[in-house]
Design a protein around this motif. Structure first.
Motif, PDB file in Angstrom:
ATOM      1  N   PRO A  40     -56.099 -52.439 -37.973  1.00  0.00           N
ATOM      2  CA  PRO A  40     -54.820 -53.037 -37.562  1.00  0.00           C
ATOM      3  C   PRO A  40     -53.875 -52.032 -36.903  1.00  0.00           C
ATOM      4  CG  PRO A  40     -54.765 -52.565 -39.904  1.00  0.00           C
ATOM      5  CD  PRO A  40     -56.126 -52.166 -39.411  1.00  0.00           C
ATOM      6  N   HIS A  41     -54.453 -50.959 -36.315  1.00  0.00           N
ATOM      7  CA  HIS A  41     -53.625 -49.873 -35.777  1.00  0.00           C
ATOM      8  C   HIS A  41     -54.005 -49.452 -34.366  1.00  0.00           C
ATOM      9  CE1 HIS A  41     -51.832 -49.307 -39.705  1.00  0.00           C
ATOM     10  NE2 HIS A  41     -53.047 -49.365 -40.210  1.00  0.00           N
ATOM     11  N   PHE A  42     -54.653 -50.336 -33.600  1.00  0.00           N
ATOM     12  CA  PHE A  42     -55.131 -49.929 -32.281  1.00  0.00           C
ATOM     13  C   PHE A  42     -54.830 -51.005 -31.258  1.00  0.00           C
ATOM     14  CE2 PHE A  42     -58.604 -49.650 -29.081  1.00  0.00           C
ATOM     15  CZ  PHE A  42     -58.224 -48.441 -28.515  1.00  0.00           C
ATOM     16  N   ALA A  43     -54.378 -50.576 -30.071  1.00  0.00           N
ATOM     17  CA  ALA A  43     -54.108 -51.488 -28.965  1.00  0.00           C
ATOM     18  C   ALA A  43     -54.864 -51.007 -27.725  1.00  0.00           C
ATOM     19  CB  ALA A  43     -52.614 -51.540 -28.671  1.00  0.00           C
ATOM     20  N   LEU A  44     -55.521 -51.953 -27.048  1.00  0.00           N
ATOM     21  CA  LEU A  44     -56.289 -51.669 -25.850  1.00  0.00           C
ATOM     22  C   LEU A  44     -55.784 -52.573 -24.736  1.00  0.00           C
ATOM     23  CD1 LEU A  44     -58.790 -50.337 -24.453  1.00  0.00           C
ATOM     24  CD2 LEU A  44     -60.127 -52.272 -25.336  1.00  0.00           C
ATOM     25  N   SER A  45     -55.565 -52.008 -23.548  1.00  0.00           N
ATOM     26  CA  SER A  45     -55.105 -52.826 -22.422  1.00  0.00           C
ATOM     27  C   SER A  45     -55.721 -52.337 -21.122  1.00  0.00           C
ATOM     28  CB  SER A  45     -53.573 -52.802 -22.328  1.00  0.00           C
ATOM     29  OG  SER A  45     -53.109 -51.477 -22.155  1.00  0.00           O
ATOM     30  N   LEU A  46     -55.804 -53.273 -20.159  1.00  0.00           N
ATOM     31  CA  LEU A  46     -56.311 -52.992 -18.828  1.00  0.00           C
ATOM     32  C   LEU A  46     -55.504 -53.805 -17.830  1.00  0.00           C
ATOM     33  CD1 LEU A  46     -58.404 -52.107 -16.614  1.00  0.00           C
ATOM     34  CD2 LEU A  46     -59.795 -54.055 -17.359  1.00  0.00           C
ATOM     35  N   GLU A  47     -55.116 -53.156 -16.742  1.00  0.00           N
ATOM     36  CA  GLU A  47     -54.435 -53.844 -15.653  1.00  0.00           C
ATOM     37  C   GLU A  47     -55.063 -53.412 -14.341  1.00  0.00           C
ATOM     38  OE1 GLU A  47     -49.988 -54.493 -13.724  1.00  0.00           O
ATOM     39  OE2 GLU A  47     -50.243 -53.125 -15.411  1.00  0.00           O
ATOM     40  N   ILE A  48     -55.256 -54.362 -13.436  1.00  0.00           N
ATOM     41  CA  ILE A  48     -55.769 -54.063 -12.100  1.00  0.00           C
ATOM     42  C   ILE A  48     -54.618 -54.205 -11.116  1.00  0.00           C
ATOM     43  CG2 ILE A  48     -57.337 -54.760 -10.255  1.00  0.00           C
ATOM     44  CD1 ILE A  48     -59.271 -55.758 -12.396  1.00  0.00           C
ATOM     45  N   ARG A  49     -54.448 -53.194 -10.278  1.00  0.00           N
ATOM     46  CA  ARG A  49     -53.394 -53.201  -9.265  1.00  0.00           C
ATOM     47  C   ARG A  49     -54.014 -52.958  -7.900  1.00  0.00           C
ATOM     48  NH1 ARG A  49     -48.649 -49.578 -12.039  1.00  0.00           N
ATOM     49  NH2 ARG A  49     -48.661 -50.666 -14.030  1.00  0.00           N
ATOM     50  N   GLU A  50     -53.578 -53.721  -6.919  1.00  0.00           N
ATOM     51  CA  GLU A  50     -54.041 -53.509  -5.551  1.00  0.00           C
ATOM     52  C   GLU A  50     -53.120 -52.533  -4.838  1.00  0.00           C
ATOM     53  OE1 GLU A  50     -56.597 -57.219  -3.881  1.00  0.00           O
ATOM     54  OE2 GLU A  50     -54.470 -57.207  -3.457  1.00  0.00           O
ATOM     55  N   ILE A  51     -53.732 -51.623  -4.120  1.00  0.00           N
ATOM     56  CA  ILE A  51     -53.001 -50.612  -3.378  1.00  0.00           C
ATOM     57  C   ILE A  51     -52.672 -51.156  -1.993  1.00  0.00           C
ATOM     58  CG2 ILE A  51     -53.177 -48.310  -2.362  1.00  0.00           C
ATOM     59  CD1 ILE A  51     -55.258 -47.773  -4.676  1.00  0.00           C
ATOM     60  N   ASP A  52     -51.453 -50.967  -1.576  1.00  0.00           N
ATOM     61  CA  ASP A  52     -51.040 -51.352  -0.232  1.00  0.00           C
ATOM     62  C   ASP A  52     -51.564 -50.294   0.740  1.00  0.00           C
ATOM     63  OD1 ASP A  52     -49.716 -51.817   2.189  1.00  0.00           O
ATOM     64  OD2 ASP A  52     -47.834 -52.362   1.205  1.00  0.00           O
ATOM     65  N   ALA A  53     -52.511 -50.675   1.585  1.00  0.00           N
ATOM     66  CA  ALA A  53     -53.162 -49.732   2.500  1.00  0.00           C
ATOM     67  C   ALA A  53     -52.169 -49.057   3.448  1.00  0.00           C
ATOM     68  CB  ALA A  53     -54.247 -50.446   3.300  1.00  0.00           C
ATOM     69  N   GLU A  54     -51.098 -49.745   3.804  1.00  0.00           N
ATOM     70  CA  GLU A  54     -50.112 -49.154   4.709  1.00  0.00           C
ATOM     71  C   GLU A  54     -49.317 -48.038   4.052  1.00  0.00           C
ATOM     72  OE1 GLU A  54     -47.710 -51.895   6.967  1.00  0.00           O
ATOM     73  OE2 GLU A  54     -49.271 -53.421   6.821  1.00  0.00           O
ATOM     74  N   LEU A  55     -49.354 -47.985   2.733  1.00  0.00           N
ATOM     75  CA  LEU A  55     -48.592 -46.971   2.004  1.00  0.00           C
ATOM     76  C   LEU A  55     -49.505 -46.068   1.184  1.00  0.00           C
ATOM     77  CD1 LEU A  55     -45.711 -49.306   0.787  1.00  0.00           C
ATOM     78  CD2 LEU A  55     -45.700 -47.742   2.757  1.00  0.00           C
ATOM     79  N   SER A  56     -50.724 -45.891   1.653  1.00  0.00           N
ATOM     80  CA  SER A  56     -51.699 -45.074   0.939  1.00  0.00           C
ATOM     81  C   SER A  56     -52.412 -44.156   1.933  1.00  0.00           C
ATOM     82  CB  SER A  56     -52.704 -45.990   0.237  1.00  0.00           C
ATOM     83  OG  SER A  56     -53.682 -45.230  -0.426  1.00  0.00           O
TER      84      SER A  56
END
Length: 128
Positions: free
Chosen positions: A99-115
């Motif tokens: 009861p002491h662990f948290a797991l998370s995942l998020e996917i983000r798209e990169i804006d090609a014009e600013l990369s």
């Protein structure tokens, strides 16, 4: 440009082999078939300072931030996220029973014009 940044609480050092976790995540990303091998980056960052939930010292977390370039459908992104989350969840099953662990995942798209990027690894791997 799939880059996975894994941030984790320092109290997990004795419980999780972060090198093995990075290898697992890299392998899983490649197994989706959605990303070129020369573009995959997986790295882990240890958080020395943190306050989690009710601030019990045994509380720990792993937060995965997956940045990808545009060009994949919602279904493809969802399939990749589900594969990664399932593999990591299985790998960390013992922590997830506490009861002491948290797991998370998020996917983000990169804006090609600013990369901006240069990659000398692509030509070597594409030449195979």
């Amino acid at each position: 440009m799939p880059h996975m940044a894994i941030e984790y609480s320092a109290n997990l050092d004795a419980k999780v082999d972060m090198g093995a976790l990075c290898e697992l995540v890299s392998r899983t990303i490649l197994e989706t078939g959605l990303f070129e091998p020369g573009a995959v980056r997986v790295r882990a960052f240890r958080a020395e300072a943190y306050a989690i939930a009710d601030r019990l010292p045994e509380n720990g977390f792993i937060d995965m931030n997956f940045r990808i370039g545009k060009g994949r459908s919602t279904d493809e992104k969802k399939r990749a996220g589900e594969a990664i989350f399932a593999a990591v969840s299985e790998h960390l099953a013992s922590l997830l029973t506490t009861p002491h662990f948290a797991l998370s995942l998020e996917i983000r798209e990169i804006d090609a014009e600013l990369s901006w990027k240069k990659n000398a690894i692509h030509p070597r791997l594409r030449g195979k």
